[in-house]
Design a protein around this motif. Sequence first.
Motif, PDB file in Angstrom:
ATOM      1  N   THR A  79      22.593  59.741  49.806  1.00 28.45           N
ATOM      2  CA  THR A  79      23.444  58.576  50.034  1.00 28.45           C
ATOM      3  C   THR A  79      23.072  57.396  49.143  1.00 28.45           C
ATOM      4  O   THR A  79      23.949  56.618  48.756  1.00 28.45           O
ATOM      5  CB  THR A  79      23.399  58.146  51.506  1.00 28.45           C
ATOM      6  OG1 THR A  79      22.053  57.808  51.867  1.00 28.45           O
ATOM      7  CG2 THR A  79      23.894  59.263  52.403  1.00 28.45           C
ATOM      8  N   GLN A  80      21.788  57.245  48.804  1.00 24.29           N
ATOM      9  CA  GLN A  80      21.377  56.151  47.915  1.00 24.29           C
ATOM     10  C   GLN A  80      22.153  56.166  46.614  1.00 24.29           C
ATOM     11  O   GLN A  80      22.719  55.153  46.199  1.00 24.29           O
ATOM     12  CB  GLN A  80      19.889  56.264  47.595  1.00 24.29           C
ATOM     13  CG  GLN A  80      18.960  55.539  48.518  1.00 24.29           C
ATOM     14  CD  GLN A  80      17.523  55.664  48.052  1.00 24.29           C
ATOM     15  OE1 GLN A  80      17.197  56.446  47.163  1.00 24.29           O
ATOM     16  NE2 GLN A  80      16.652  54.881  48.658  1.00 24.29           N
ATOM     17  N   LYS A  81      22.158  57.310  45.950  1.00 30.85           N
ATOM     18  CA  LYS A  81      22.776  57.387  44.630  1.00 30.85           C
ATOM     19  C   LYS A  81      24.251  57.001  44.687  1.00 30.85           C
ATOM     20  O   LYS A  81      24.718  56.179  43.890  1.00 30.85           O
ATOM     21  CB  LYS A  81      22.632  58.795  44.047  1.00 30.85           C
ATOM     22  CG  LYS A  81      23.341  58.977  42.708  1.00 30.85           C
ATOM     23  CD  LYS A  81      23.079  60.333  42.116  1.00 30.85           C
ATOM     24  CE  LYS A  81      23.904  60.550  40.861  1.00 30.85           C
ATOM     25  NZ  LYS A  81      23.728  59.505  39.832  1.00 30.85           N
ATOM     26  N   LEU A  82      24.978  57.568  45.631  1.00 24.19           N
ATOM     27  CA  LEU A  82      26.411  57.327  45.714  1.00 24.19           C
ATOM     28  C   LEU A  82      26.721  55.875  46.067  1.00 24.19           C
ATOM     29  O   LEU A  82      27.609  55.249  45.470  1.00 24.19           O
ATOM     30  CB  LEU A  82      27.026  58.270  46.739  1.00 24.19           C
ATOM     31  CG  LEU A  82      26.876  59.763  46.404  1.00 24.19           C
ATOM     32  CD1 LEU A  82      27.206  60.617  47.615  1.00 24.19           C
ATOM     33  CD2 LEU A  82      27.760  60.141  45.227  1.00 24.19           C
ATOM     34  N   LEU A  83      25.969  55.316  47.014  1.00 24.65           N
ATOM     35  CA  LEU A  83      26.252  53.950  47.448  1.00 24.65           C
ATOM     36  C   LEU A  83      25.721  52.922  46.447  1.00 24.65           C
ATOM     37  O   LEU A  83      26.379  51.894  46.210  1.00 24.65           O
ATOM     38  CB  LEU A  83      25.658  53.717  48.840  1.00 24.65           C
ATOM     39  CG  LEU A  83      26.366  54.490  49.963  1.00 24.65           C
ATOM     40  CD1 LEU A  83      25.592  54.377  51.264  1.00 24.65           C
ATOM     41  CD2 LEU A  83      27.795  53.986  50.156  1.00 24.65           C
ATOM     42  N   ILE A  84      24.554  53.161  45.866  1.00 23.12           N
ATOM     43  CA  ILE A  84      24.033  52.211  44.874  1.00 23.12           C
ATOM     44  C   ILE A  84      24.929  52.177  43.651  1.00 23.12           C
ATOM     45  O   ILE A  84      25.198  51.104  43.085  1.00 23.12           O
ATOM     46  CB  ILE A  84      22.579  52.551  44.498  1.00 23.12           C
ATOM     47  CG1 ILE A  84      21.649  52.264  45.678  1.00 23.12           C
ATOM     48  CG2 ILE A  84      22.136  51.720  43.285  1.00 23.12           C
ATOM     49  CD1 ILE A  84      20.195  52.650  45.437  1.00 23.12           C
ATOM     50  N   GLU A  85      25.403  53.325  43.222  1.00 20.75           N
ATOM     51  CA  GLU A  85      26.318  53.357  42.064  1.00 20.75           C
ATOM     52  C   GLU A  85      27.535  52.481  42.335  1.00 20.75           C
ATOM     53  O   GLU A  85      27.969  51.713  41.465  1.00 20.75           O
ATOM     54  CB  GLU A  85      26.759  54.798  41.773  1.00 20.75           C
ATOM     55  CG  GLU A  85      25.677  55.704  41.197  1.00 20.75           C
ATOM     56  CD  GLU A  85      25.410  55.447  39.716  1.00 20.75           C
ATOM     57  OE1 GLU A  85      26.040  54.539  39.140  1.00 20.75           O
ATOM     58  OE2 GLU A  85      24.563  56.154  39.149  1.00 20.75           O
ATOM     59  N   ALA A  86      28.085  52.570  43.526  1.00 22.82           N
ATOM     60  CA  ALA A  86      29.251  51.753  43.873  1.00 22.82           C
ATOM     61  C   ALA A  86      28.881  50.271  43.947  1.00 22.82           C
ATOM     62  O   ALA A  86      29.664  49.406  43.535  1.00 22.82           O
ATOM     63  CB  ALA A  86      29.842  52.218  45.203  1.00 22.82           C
ATOM     64  N   CYS A  87      27.697  49.974  44.453  1.00 18.57           N
ATOM     65  CA  CYS A  87      27.242  48.577  44.523  1.00 18.57           C
ATOM     66  C   CYS A  87      27.055  47.986  43.131  1.00 18.57           C
ATOM     67  O   CYS A  87      27.364  46.807  42.901  1.00 18.57           O
ATOM     68  CB  CYS A  87      25.940  48.490  45.316  1.00 18.57           C
ATOM     69  SG  CYS A  87      26.133  48.690  47.099  1.00 18.57           S
ATOM     70  N   LEU A  88      26.567  48.779  42.198  1.00 17.21           N
ATOM     71  CA  LEU A  88      26.386  48.309  40.825  1.00 17.21           C
ATOM     72  C   LEU A  88      27.723  47.918  40.204  1.00 17.21           C
ATOM     73  O   LEU A  88      27.838  46.892  39.524  1.00 17.21           O
ATOM     74  CB  LEU A  88      25.707  49.397  39.980  1.00 17.21           C
ATOM     75  CG  LEU A  88      24.234  49.678  40.299  1.00 17.21           C
ATOM     76  CD1 LEU A  88      23.789  50.970  39.632  1.00 17.21           C
ATOM     77  CD2 LEU A  88      23.359  48.520  39.842  1.00 17.21           C
ATOM     78  N   VAL A  89      28.735  48.726  40.442  1.00 17.55           N
ATOM     79  CA  VAL A  89      30.068  48.446  39.902  1.00 17.55           C
ATOM     80  C   VAL A  89      30.689  47.242  40.606  1.00 17.55           C
ATOM     81  O   VAL A  89      31.351  46.406  39.976  1.00 17.55           O
ATOM     82  CB  VAL A  89      30.983  49.681  40.056  1.00 17.55           C
ATOM     83  CG1 VAL A  89      32.422  49.342  39.667  1.00 17.55           C
ATOM     84  CG2 VAL A  89      30.459  50.832  39.209  1.00 17.55           C
ATOM     85  N   SER A  90      30.450  47.128  41.906  1.00 21.41           N
ATOM     86  CA  SER A  90      31.130  46.126  42.727  1.00 21.41           C
ATOM     87  C   SER A  90      30.378  44.807  42.846  1.00 21.41           C
ATOM     88  O   SER A  90      30.902  43.849  43.424  1.00 21.41           O
ATOM     89  CB  SER A  90      31.370  46.697  44.133  1.00 21.41           C
ATOM     90  OG  SER A  90      32.059  47.932  44.072  1.00 21.41           O
ATOM     91  N   GLY A  91      29.127  44.761  42.341  1.00 18.33           N
ATOM     92  CA  GLY A  91      28.347  43.532  42.445  1.00 18.33           C
ATOM     93  C   GLY A  91      27.899  43.230  43.864  1.00 18.33           C
ATOM     94  O   GLY A  91      27.862  42.075  44.278  1.00 18.33           O
TER      95      GLY A  91
END
Length: 339
Positions: A79-91
């Motif tokens: 879950t870290q990878k998927l959610l962190i990737e989205a957080c990086l894009v979304s700020g």
Amino acid sequence: MSEVLIYGAAGYTGRICTEGFVEAGLRPILGGRQDAVRGLAARLDLRSSIFDLSDPREIERRLQGVRLLLNLSGQFLTTQKLLIEACLVSGVHYVDLAGEVADTSHAFTFDERARLANIMIMPGVGFNVAPSDIAAGIAKARLPDANELVIALATEGGVSRGTLRGMLAHIEQTGHRRVGGALVPARPAESELEFQVAGKKFRAVYDPWVGDLFTAGISTGIPNISTYSVFPGLAVAMMRGRLLWLRDLIQDHLMPLLPEGSSARQLREGRTYVLAIASNGKAQARVALTGPEAYRFTVLCLREITRAVLAGRWSPGFQTPALYGRALLEGIEGVKWDE
């Protein structure tokens, strides 16, 4: 519009976290894959956001208008990878409850990208890591030339099925110790430690999976770190490769019969004990504290870190809870320093 999204709100920890946030006047969005999320949101008059992690674009869409994502869904390596990737894009700032070496070190791999995206990534914001990381940081500040750190933990209270399931999955497997700044193999329960906090004596065994082995290396720079925890006798036997038939029996047949987590009385009356000792071969700096029951402590740490982030108190990149120092724990009811 709420600025906080709790992903994994339907689990035991997610539910008591949500209830604790509402008691404190916070109004998070509840996220997850289960319809139970929708029911919890309706009961507490909160917004829900039902989505899985199969579509990165959908995750990013769900993060619109969110400033902070709390990942409480477990299985953090996935879950870290998927959610962190989205957080990086979304700020969007990201925190989770990852409390083991593999999970905390995995979150660190996003450090440079998080700095570029001007967001904070902080794993281990619950009882596992947060208070011990802060205690370790205080001990290091008191003895700046420390080259060895020992962390010991004890709890009084219950355990959730999710925590028990995760522990049993690798209970006899090799973990780590930090030696000379590097993580080296170490066996569970390979050594013992007697320690005392607030007048209570404990006998702990070596716990080679604790996330502090990674996070305290980052937050203190101390090259040699050992971590100990108090376990029931049966668990210690399993850690040493015995009674594994009992482990299999619990995993395969008994798990659904066990309580979901700590009872209301355990949440209210349970206690936690944290000790960090930094040494340089000649002197020691000892920092110890007692706190509320472990799951309750987790909720309160999450609450205080959430408040800090929303107030603009954060730093970009990978951070550990020691960023907030003693002041974070001073704001938590039930914390007492053993000094």
